[in-house]
Write a protein that holds these residues in place. Structure first.
Motif, PDB file in Angstrom:
ATOM      1  N   LEU A 255     -45.292   7.299  35.609  1.00  9.57           N
ATOM      2  CA  LEU A 255     -46.362   8.300  35.623  1.00  9.57           C
ATOM      3  C   LEU A 255     -46.139   9.338  36.713  1.00  9.57           C
ATOM      4  CD1 LEU A 255     -49.420   5.949  35.004  1.00  9.57           C
ATOM      5  CD2 LEU A 255     -48.357   7.512  33.368  1.00  9.57           C
ATOM      6  N   GLY A 256     -45.052   9.195  37.473  1.00 11.49           N
ATOM      7  CA  GLY A 256     -44.710  10.264  38.397  1.00 11.49           C
ATOM      8  C   GLY A 256     -44.482   9.870  39.848  1.00 11.49           C
ATOM      9  N   SER A 311     -34.234   8.879  36.052  1.00 10.08           N
ATOM     10  CA  SER A 311     -34.569   8.557  34.659  1.00 10.08           C
ATOM     11  C   SER A 311     -35.933   7.908  34.462  1.00 10.08           C
ATOM     12  CB  SER A 311     -33.513   7.624  34.064  1.00 10.08           C
ATOM     13  OG  SER A 311     -32.226   8.131  34.258  1.00 10.08           O
ATOM     14  N   ILE A 312     -36.491   7.297  35.492  1.00 11.91           N
ATOM     15  CA  ILE A 312     -37.795   6.620  35.321  1.00 11.91           C
ATOM     16  C   ILE A 312     -38.939   7.497  35.835  1.00 11.91           C
ATOM     17  CG2 ILE A 312     -39.231   4.663  36.047  1.00 11.91           C
ATOM     18  CD1 ILE A 312     -37.113   3.795  34.115  1.00 11.91           C
ATOM     19  N   VAL A 313     -38.744   8.097  36.996  1.00 15.39           N
ATOM     20  CA  VAL A 313     -39.864   8.796  37.630  1.00 15.39           C
ATOM     21  C   VAL A 313     -40.362   9.936  36.737  1.00 15.39           C
ATOM     22  CG1 VAL A 313     -40.621  10.146  39.628  1.00 15.39           C
ATOM     23  CG2 VAL A 313     -39.106   8.175  39.943  1.00 15.39           C
ATOM     24  N   GLY A 314     -41.597   9.821  36.324  1.00 18.65           N
ATOM     25  CA  GLY A 314     -42.222  10.842  35.488  1.00 18.65           C
ATOM     26  C   GLY A 314     -41.750  10.831  34.045  1.00 18.65           C
ATOM     27  N   SER A 315     -40.916   9.877  33.691  1.00 23.56           N
ATOM     28  CA  SER A 315     -40.312   9.861  32.354  1.00 23.56           C
ATOM     29  C   SER A 315     -41.233   9.116  31.392  1.00 23.56           C
ATOM     30  CB  SER A 315     -38.942   9.190  32.436  1.00 23.56           C
ATOM     31  OG  SER A 315     -38.229   9.385  31.264  1.00 23.56           O
ATOM     32  N   ARG A 316     -42.321   9.765  31.045  1.00 26.36           N
ATOM     33  CA  ARG A 316     -43.374   9.094  30.265  1.00 26.36           C
ATOM     34  C   ARG A 316     -42.891   8.646  28.900  1.00 26.36           C
ATOM     35  NH1 ARG A 316     -44.792  12.810  33.644  1.00 26.36           N
ATOM     36  NH2 ARG A 316     -46.713  12.757  34.831  1.00 26.36           N
TER      37      ARG A 316
END
Lengths: 339, 436, 646
Positions: A255-256, A311-316
C-alpha cells in the motif's frame, strides 16, 4: 477479541526463539488456514488483503537458494535498511535495554525510532540509523541522524519554519503525522524539504492506517520536486502498535510503505521483561529480525518478486482484497479478488 | 530384548474406529458438525441432509451463497423422497475422454504427505466408485500403481517418474501450484527418505527430497504448452493442469485451455497441506468460489469453455458446496481434506510433526506401531463418495434438475447473503440483504 | 492470438506517423479532429486506412503530424485517455518518426496479409516481429498485440513482469493516464520516457530496466540513480527486444531478467545482427551466424552504424562451433529429411524406421522441431543436423543422440538412460532431473544446468560441459556428476561458472576447472549485510579493529573464509546470516584431478575427448589444471527435521 490472537503471538515467539526449537525460522503449519477474513473474524483492512502467488507465466523464487532483496533505501538512497523494518515503542524501557536494542538493530541493518536522545557515546554511524523525535535544543548539535517532527497541520509546520531553515539541509527531516489525507499538508511537507513521512496511527487521525497510507503514497506521487514525482525522492513509513507480523509489513509495503515501525509486536515477540538479561534480549531481537526477514522473503519469492523496494512497495497490483466493499477497494487502489 | 525390539517385533495396532474430536481452541472451518456430517456419510454411505446446515457456522464466501430454492424451502429438504435413480450425476470430462460415475476427483495427496495406507485406500475407492484419484508428487506407490482410476502427477521434482509410470494412469496432472501454498515448493528431509520412499521417488535413502517452487522448464504459457504436448506425445493421455487460485486465475485458466490442456484443477485458499510456512498459507491466494466463477466467465467469453474441464478444490466440504461450485462454473469438485476426515482425521493441524493420532499423515516407518486398516479406510472413502452423491442427487431434485450437467454454470439459481458488492460481481450472482 | 511487425528506418521521417486503431472511419475522424485541435493544425494528412475496414473489428489508420515531441506526447495521452473511458473505440498505438508498426489479431502470416506487406516495398534498417499467446490480457483486439511502440521505440516482450504494479504506479505519477493493460506496453513507455524526457542514453535506460541485483551496482551514484528510478526497474521473467532510432542511428537492444527466466539469443553474421528467443529462428535466416546468449540481468546493444556495441556478456563469448550444418558431408544409411515436418511427423517417422529395424538414423534439415526422441524407448542412434527445438530427448531411456550444432532449452529432462552428444552449445535448464546416462556438450551451456540431477541405485548420470556455464549450476542437485571444463577459456582468469553454483545441493559432485569465487558457491548474504553486522560488533567492542579490517578489505568471502579469519565466537554470531534450516555445508576443494576422481570419470573423459576430437586438451587439463570440486559434506544434515511438503 484481542488483536494479539494466539497464533499471531506464538508465530512471533517461535521466530524470536521464545517458543519452539527453530529460532529465526518461519514456522510451519499444516492443513488449511484459519486466517481472517473467512474463518477468523477480520479486525483490520489488512485482514482482507492477500498477496499473489506466482505461477505458470511468472515463476516463483526460492529465497533459500536464490537471491531476494529485502533491503530498502530511505532518505533518497542514503540510508540502507536490510529489511523494511524500524523498531519503535522504546518508551519506558530501561536505558541499558534501549542500547541493546539499538545495537542489535544496527547489526541487522534495521532502523530505530526513539523519542528520547540515545546515549551521547553512540557512534555517528549508529546514529544515522536512528529516527529521533525532535526537541527544541537538538537541531544545532553536531549530530547528523534523521530528526522527526510531529506535524498535524499546516500551522504546525509554520511554527517550526525557522527551526527547519536553521537546520538548512544538515539533517534529514522526517514528518510524523496522524492518519489523515490532507493534500495541502503533504504539499507543505514536500515544500519544506522533508525527506520522509511517518504515518503514525498512534497519533490518531480520521482514517484507518491502510487508507491514509495508500492515499499518502498517491498524493506524494502527484506532487513533484524539480519535476520528479516527490514520492520517488522521499520515504514513506507506516507506524502503528497494531502492526502484528511480517505479513502486515508486507501488505503495508504494497500500500506504499517503504518501511514499518513496529512496537508491541517486537515486545510481545521477544517476550520483553524489564529484568531480562541483555544478552538474551539481544539474541531474541536478532532471531526475530532474521525470522521476519525470511518470512518477507518467502512472501516475495512466492509472488515471483526479487526486490522488495522496487517491486512490492506501492505495487497494489500484486495484492487482492477478499470481500471488501468496492468503494474501499477503490480508495486503497487494490482490486477485489477474482477480478 | 529391549523394549524397542519387543515393540518392533509385535504386530502393529490396527485402527478401525474414529477418534473422539478434541475441543477446539481456535476458530476452524472444519467444525465438529462438518466432521460429524462427513463421518455419517463415511460410516453409512447414506445421506444425512439435503441442504448443508453446517454453513451457518462459518463465514466463507461460499457459506454466504445460497440456492434460492433453499431459502424457499426454509432450509429444509425432503430426505425421504428417492430421486436416486432419476437424477444423473455421472460426468464426462476432458473433452469426453474420461467418464466419472460420480462427479468427484480425489485430490492429489502424495505418498509422503500421507503415510501409504491412506493413499492406497483413496486409489482403491476411486476404482470402486468410478471416480478419479490424483496421486500427488511422491511417485507411484506400488499398491496405488495397481489401481486404474488414478492420475499420475508431473510436478517440479518429477519424483519417481519415467515413461512407464506416466503411462500407468488415466490422465497426467501437471502440478503447477497448490492452494495452501502458492509459489512454494516442498522439502522432505533426508532422515525421512526411508527405503520405500526411496523406491517410489527413485532417490537414494537418506538424501533430501526437494521440490523446487516453480517448474524450471515452465516460465511462460508457451513453455506450459511445450510440456503439455511433450507429455501427450509421451503418454497419449489427457493432461490436466493443477494451479493455485491466485490474482490472475481467469487469465491462467484461459491460457491453460488455449495451450491444449484438457482441464484445470483450481485449488483455492484454505485447502489442506501436509506442511507449509504459516505466513504463506495464511496470506496468499484467493477462495476457490471466486476463482472458479471468474475463470468460467473468462473461458466462456473467450470461447474456450466447451469440453474443457474445471475441477474446483479447496474447502469443498459437502455436496452442497460441490453443487454451488458447479453452478458457479465448475465441472466437478475435488475432495482432499474431506476424504481425510472420512478416514479419521480429527483436524489437529499437526501433519508436519509426523505423529498423526489418526495415523493418516504419520511418519513412514519400516515397522509402524499403529496402522490404519486398509479395508476400513477404503470402505469409509467409498461410503463418503456414495453418501455425498446421494445428497447431491437430493439437491438436484430440489432444484428441479435431472442431471449434474444441467446445473453447470447456473448462477441464476444462486443468491448471496451479506456479501460485499465486489464479491457478488465476481461471483456473478444477485445479492439479498441478510435480513430478508 | 496476436502478431505484429515493426520496422525502424532512418530515412522514414516525413513527420510523426500517428497510427490509430479505430472501430470506424467516424472514430478515426474524431481522433483526427482532436489531434488537430491539440496540435494547432500542424497535422499534415487525413487518416488513411491501412487496409480495408472489416465489420466490427478495429482498422488501422495513419496520419502524419509535424510537432514538438512533448506536445504530441501530451496529445496522444489525452486522446487515448478519452477513448480509454470509451471502451477502446479508438487507440493511438504508434507515433514515431522512424518507427512503423503493423500489428493485428491472428498468426503472423495473417497480419502480413491484412497489411498487404508482401505487395508493398517495405524496407527497414531493423525489423522486429512477434507472435503471442495472451497471458494476462485478453487477445481479442489488435491493441493487445506486439510490438508496442512509444515515441521512437518499438518493443516486443516475452514474459510476465512481477513489477508490473510498481511500473504502472511510476507511469501514472509521470502523467500517463491510459493503458491497454499489458505489462509489455509499460516497457515501451518506460524506455521512451527515460530517453525522451530524462535524456538517458539507450544504454543507461536499458541498464535501469534490466535491473541487476543491488550488490552488483558499481558505485553510490548508480545506487541513487537506480533508487530514484526504482519504479522503472523490471522484476520477474522477461526477455525484451527493442528497436530505437534518434534519426542518426538505429539501435537494437535486447535484455533479459536477472534470473534469466526467459530465453534470448543474439547473433551476428557478415550482413546482419539478430536477436530472438530461439536459435532456430535465427537459423531460418542465417546458417552461419555466430549465436550466443545474454547473461542473466544484462543487456545487448548494437547499432546500424557501430555494429555490436555491448555483447550482453561481461566476457565476450568464445565459441567452438560457429555453425550448425543441415546435413552430413555424406549421407549413408537411414535418413529422414525433417525440412517440412512438424515434431509429430518427425517422431512418427523415427518410430517407423525403428520398427523396421533401423539402428541408426540421420535426421537432416532440422529447424526447431521440439520433443525429438520423446516417447521412443528402444535403443537407437540418432544423428541430428540443424537446430533441434526445445525438450530434446526428454524422458530419454535408451536413445543415443548426436547433434551437430547447438541445442536449445530443456534438453534431457528426466533422462534415465542413453546418451546425448552436442557438438555445439546448449542453452538453459540443460539436464533437469537427469537420472541416468551421459550428456556431453562441446561448447557452452546456459542457466540452471543440471538442476535437480539425481542418482538412484546403480544409475549415476554424468553431465560434461566443454565450455562455460551461467548461474545456478547444479541447483538442488541430489546426485550424479557435473564437470565444467571451460576449455575455451584456458590461459585466461575467467571463471567458467556464474553465480549461485550448487545452491541447494544435497548430493552428487561438481567439478569446475579453475577457481570459483567463494561467494559464488551456494547462496550467500550480500557482502554489505555481513560487513554491517561485523561493523556492529566492532562498534560494540566485540570484534577487534584488526579483524574487522581484514574482512572489510576482502572483495569476496564466504562463511568458510570468515571461519579461518575470525575468532570462533564471532563466526558463530555471523553465521546466523548464512545458515538457515535448509543450509547444508558444502565441501569446496581446490585441487588437481586425482585417482578417485578418475575412477569415477576416466571413461567419460576419454569418450568426451574422442567424440569431440579434444583428446589432447582434455588429457592436458586433467594432468595439469586445478579444479574446484564441490560436494555436500557427508553426515552433515540440514537443521530441518520435519517434512515440509504435501
Amino acid at each position: 477479541m484481542s488483536i494479539w490472537r494466539r497464533d499471531i503471538v506464538s508465530n512471533l515467539r517461535a521466530l524470536a526463539g521464545v517458543e519452539g526449537k527453530t529460532a529465526g525460522e518461519p514456522p510451519i503449519a499444516s492443513m488449511g488456514t484459519t486466517n481472517p477474513p473467512l474463518i477468523e473474524k477480520p479486525q483490520f483492512i489488512l485482514d482482507h488483503i492477500v498477496s499473489d502467488g506466482a505461477q505458470v507465466t511468472r515463476p516463483s523464487i526460492d529465497p533459500y537458494r536464490e537471491p531476494t532483496e529485502t533491503e530498502v533505501y530511505l532518505f533518497d538512497g542514503e540510508v540502507r535498511l536490510l529489511m523494511p523494518l524500524i523498531i519503535g515503542g522504546l518508551c519506558g524501557i530501561n536505558p541499558q535495554h534501549i542500547l541493546v536494542v539499538i545495537q542489535a538493530c544496527f547489526r541487522m541493518g534495521v532502523g530505530v525510532h526513539l523519542e528520547q536522545p540515545p546515549p551521547p557515546t553512540l557512534h555517528p554511524d549508529v546514529r544515522s540509523m536512528i529516527l529521533l523525535d525532535a526537541q527544541l535544543s537538538m537541531p544545532f548539535s553536531i549530530d547528523r541522524g534523521p530528526l522527526v517532527y510531529h506535524v498535524e497541520s499546516v500551522e504546525d509546520l509554520a511554527k517550526i519554519k525557522d527551526i527547519l531553515e536553521g537546520i538548512g539541509g544538515r539533517r534529514k527531516l522526517v514528518a510524523r503525522i496522524p492518519c489523515i489525507s490532507s493534500q495541502q499538508l503533504y504539499s507543505e511537507i514536500v515544500g519544506r524539504g522533508f525527506q520522509a513521512v511517518i504515518i503514525d496511527e498512534e497519533l490518531g487521525g480520521d482514517e484507518p492506517l491502510e487508507v491514509a497510507l495508500s492515499q499518502a503514497d498517491h498524493t506524494l506521487k502527484r506532487l513533484t520536486i524539480n519535476n520528479h514525482p516527490a514520492r520517488y525522492l522521499m520515504s514513506l513509513i507506516a507506524a502503528s502498535r497494531r502492526i502484528r507480523s511480517s505479513s502486515d509489513i508486507f501488505k503495508l509495503g504494497g500500500l506504499g510503505a517503504d518501511a514499518c515501525v513496529i512496537s508491541d509486536a517486537w515486545r510481545i515477540g521477544v517476550d520483553y521483561r524489564s529484568e531480562m538479561e541483555p544478552s538474551l534480549l539481544s539474541e531474541r531481537i536478532e532471531n526475530l529480525l532474521i525470522g521476519m526477514q525470511r518470512e518477507i522473503k518467502l512472501l516475495m519469492g512466492a509472488a515471483g518478486v526479487s526486490s522488495f523496494q522496487s517491486s512490492i512497495v506501492g505495487s497494489r497490483e500484486l495484492f487482492r482484497a477478499i470481500d471488501l466493499p468496492q468503494n474501499m477497494c477503490m480508495r486503497l487502489g487494490v482490486k477485489p479478488a477474482g477480478e | 530384548m529391549t523394549r524397542t525390539e519387543i515393540n518392533n517385533k509385535s504386530s502393529p495396532i490396527v485402527i478401525e474406529k474414529y477418534l473422539p474430536l478434541p475441543k477446539k481452541e481456535t476458530r476452524e472451518f472444519w467444525t465438529d458438525n462438518r466432521i460429524h456430517h462427513i463421518r455419517h456419510l463415511a460410516s453409512t454411505g447414506k445421506p444425512l441432509m439435503v441442504w448443508d446446515r453446517c454453513k451457518s457456522e462459518t463465514s466463507r464466501i461460499l457459506d454466504r451463497v445460497f440456492f434460492l430454492r433453499e431459502i424457499e424451502d426454509g432450509g429444509e429438504g425432503d430426505l425421504v423422497s428417492n430421486p436416486l435413480d432419476v437424477v444423473e450425476v455421472s460426468s464426462k470430462i476432458c473433452y469426453g475422454r474420461l467418464e466419472l460415475t460420480y462427479p468427484l476427483y480425489l485430490g492429489d495427496m502424495s505418498f509422503g504427505a500421507l503415510s501409504g495406507i491412506p493413499n492406497i485406500a483413496i486409489a482403491r475407492a476411486a476404482d470402486i466408485t468410478g471416480t478419479l484419484a490424483g496421486i500427488g508428487e511422491g511417485g507411484l506407490h506400488p499398491e496405488v500403481g495397481k489401481c486404474k482410476r488414478i492420475a499420475v502427477q508431473w510436478a517440479s521434482a518429477r519424483f519417481g517418474l519415467d515413461l512407464d509410470v506416466l503411462r500407468r494412469g488415466m490422465a497426467v496432472v501437471i502440478k503447477i501450484g497448490q492452494g495452501a501454498k502458492p509459489g512454494i515448493g516442498g522439502h522432505l528431509p533426508g532422515v525421512k527418505v526411508v527405503d520405500i520412499i526411496s523406491q517410489t521417488r527413485r532417490i537414494p535413502v537418506g538424501v533430501d527430497a526437494i521440490s523446487p517452487a516453480p517448474h524450471h522448464d515452465i516460465y511462460s504459457i508457451e513453455d506450459l504448452e511445450q510440456r503439455i504436448f511433450a507429455l501427450k506425445e509421451a503418454t497419449g493421455k489427457p493432461v490436466l493442469v493443477k494451479v493455485a487460485a491466485t490474482n490472475y486465475i481467469p487469465y491462467i485458466a484461459s491460457g491453460v485451455a488455449r495451450m491444449g490442456a484438457d482441464g484445470i484443477i483450481i485449488d483455492g485458499q484454505g485447502a489442506g497441506t501436509g506442511a507449509a510456512p504459516s505466513v504463506v498459507r495464511d496470506n496468499i491466494g484467493i477462495p476457490v468460489e471466486l476463482a472458479v466463477a471468474s475463470a468460467d466467465e473468462m473461458l466462456r467469453r473467450e470461447g474456450l469453455r466447451e469440453g474443457f474441464t474445471i475441477i474446483a478444490a479447496g474447502r469443498v466440504s459437502s455436496a452442497e458446496d460441490a453443487a454451488k461450485l458447479t453452478a458457479l462454473g465448475a465441472d466437478i469438485a475435488s475432495i482432499g481434506t474431506a476424504a481425510l476426515i472420512a478416514m479419521g482425521c480429527i483436524m489437529i493441524h499437526k501433519c508436519h510433526l509426523g505423529f498423526c493420532p489418526a495415523v493418516i499423515t504419520n511418519k513412514i516407518a519400516e515397522n509402524p506401531k499403529k496402522i490404519l486398516s486398509l479395508e476400513t479406510a477404503t470402505r469409509w472413502v467409498v461410503n463418503l463418495i456414495e453418501g455425498w452423491s446421494a445428497e447431491l442427487k437430493l439437491i438436484l431434485e430440489r432444484l428441479g434438475l435431472k442431471s449434474i450437467e444441467e446445473l453447470k454454470g447456473r448462477r441464476d439459481l444462486l443468491v448471496g447473503l451479506g456479501l460485499s458488492d465486489s464479491s457478488l460481481e465476481v461471483l456473478g450472482i444477485r445479492g439479498v440483504s441478510s435480513n430478508s | 492470438m496476436g502478431a505484429g511487425f515493426a520496422r525502424i528506418k532512418l530515412d522514414l521521417d516525413t513527420g510523426h506517423r500517428v497510427k490509430v486503431f479505430a472501430t470506424s472511419e467516424e472514430e478515426a475522424m474524431r481522433v483526427y479532429s482532436m489531434l488537430k485541435e491539440r496540435m494547432h493544425g500542424r497535422i499534415l494528412s487525413m487518416p488513411v486506412p491501412e487496409y480495408t475496414p472489416q465489420n466490427g473489428s478495429l482498422t488501422s489508420y495513419t496520419m502524419i503530424v509535424k510537432a514538438d515531441y512533448g506536445a504530441l506526447w501530451r496529445a496522444v495521452r489525452d486522446i487515448n485517455g478519452e477513448f480509454w473511458r470509451d471502451d477502446f473505440r479508438a487507440r493511438i498505438y504508434s507515433w514515431g518518426r522512424f518507427v512503423d508498426v503493423y500489428k493485428g489479431v491472428g498468426y503472423p502470416l495473417d497480419v502480413y496479409n491484412i497489411y498487404h506487406m508482401g505487395g508493398r516495398e517495405l524496407y527497414g534498417d531493423m525489423w522486429i516481429a512477434h507472435t503471442r499467446q495472451p497471458t494476462n490480457s485478453p487477445g481479442r483486439l489488435p491493441i493487445w498485440s506486439h510490438p508496442f511502440a512509444s515515441g521512437e521505440w518499438a518493443i516486443v516482450h516475452n514474459g510476465d513482469i512481477s513489477s508490473f504494479g510498481s511500473n504502472m504506479e511510476l507511469l501514472w505519477s509521470l502523467g500517463y493516464t491510459s493503458f491497454v493493460g499489458t505489462d509489455s506496453e509499460v516497457i515501451a513507455h518506460l524506455l521512451d520516457y527515460l530517453t525522451s524526457f530524462q535524456h538517458f542514453n539507450v544504454q543507461e535506460a536499458a541498464k535501469i530496466l534490466c535491473n541487476k541485483f543491488n550488490k552488483e551496482l558499481p558505485d553510490p551514484e548508480t545506487v541513487k540513480q537506480f533508487y530514484r528510478w526504482r519504479g522503472a526497474r523490471l522484476d520477474g521473467p522477461f526477455s525484451v527486444i527493442a528497436g530505437f532510432s534518434d534519426g542518426h542511428d538505429a539501435y537494437m537492444v535486447a535484455f533479459a531478467d536477472r534470473f534469466k527466466f526467459r530465453p534470448i539469443v543474439v547473433g551476428e553474421d557478415e550482413d546482419y545482427i539478430y536477436a530472438a528467443s530461439e536459435e532456430a529462428q535465427i537459423r531460418t535466416i542465417s546458417q552461419d551466424a555466430r549465436v550466443w546468449t545474454i547473461e542473466p540481468g544484462d543487456y545487448f546493444l548494437a547499432s546500424l552504424r557501430e555494429g555490436v556495441i555491448y555483447p550482453g556478456r561481461r566476457m565476450p563469448e568464445r565459441f567452438y562451433s560457429l555453425s550448425s550444418p543441415l546435413k552430413p558431408p555424406t549421407i549413408s544409411g537411414e535418413c529422414i529429411d525433417a525440412a517440412h515436418m512438424n515434431y509429430r511427423m518427425l517422431n512418427q517417422a523415427i518410430l517407423e524406421k525403428a520398427r523396421l529395424g533401423a539402428k541408426q538414423i540421420d535426421i537432416i534439415n532440422v529447424r526447431g522441431q521440439r520433443y525429438i526422441g520423446v516417447g521412443l524407448d528402444q535403443p537407437l542412434k540418432l544423428r541430428v543436423f540443424g537446430t533441434p527445438g526445445n525438450c530434446l530427448a526428454n524422458l530419454n531411456t535408451s536413445l543415443d543422440i548426436e547433434v551437430f550444432g547447438n541445442v536449445q532449452d530443456d534438453v534431457g529432462d528426466v533422462m534415465t538412460g542413453g546418451r546425448i552428444v552436442v557438438h555445439g552449445d546448449a542453452r538453459d535448464v540443460l539436464a533437469q532431473a537427469f537420472q541416468g546416462g551421459a550428456i556431453y556438450i562441446k561448447g557452452n551451456a546456459g542457466n540452471r544446468c543440471g538442476i535437480q540431477m539425481r542418482e538412484y541405485r546403480d544409475q549415476r548420470p554424468v553431465l560434461m560441459i566443454g565450455g562455460r556455464v551461467d548461474d545456478y549450476l547444479g541447483e538442488y542437485m541430489a546426485g550424479g556428476v557435473i564437470v565444467v571444463l571451460g576449455l575455451n577459456y584456458l590461459e585466461t582468469d575467467v571463471e567458467v561458472v556464474g553465480n549461485c553454483v550448487a545452491s541447494g545441493m544435497v548430493g552428487g559432485k561438481i567439478y569446475v576447472r579453475g577457481m570459483v569465487s567463494p561467494s559464488k558457491i551456494g547462496l550467500n548474504p550480500p557482502r554489505a549485510d555481513v560487513i554491517q553486522y561485523l561493523r556492529g560488533l566492532l562498534l560494540e567492542g566485540r570484534l577487534s579493529e584488526d579483524d574487522y579490517k581484514k574482512v572489510a578489505s576482502l572483495k569476496d568471502f564466504s562463511l568458510v573464509t570468515l571461519s579461518k579469519m575470525l575468532p570462533e565466537n564471532v563466526v558463530k554470531l555471523v553465521s546466523k546470516l548464512y545458515v538457515n534450516k535448509y543450509w547444508k555445508e558444502l565441501v569446496v576443494e581446490h585441487r588437481r584431478i586425482g585417482e578417485d576422481d578418475l575412477a569415477l570419470l576416466q571413461n567419460h573423459f576419454e569418450e568426451f575427448g574422442r567424440v569431440f576430437k579434444l583428446k589432447e586438451e582434455v588429457d592436458r587439463v586433467i594432468a595439469e589444471e586445478y579444479f574446484t570440486v564441490i560436494y555436500p559434506k557427508s553426515g552433515h544434515r540440514p537443521r530441518v527435521e520435519e517434512p515440509e511438503e504435501g
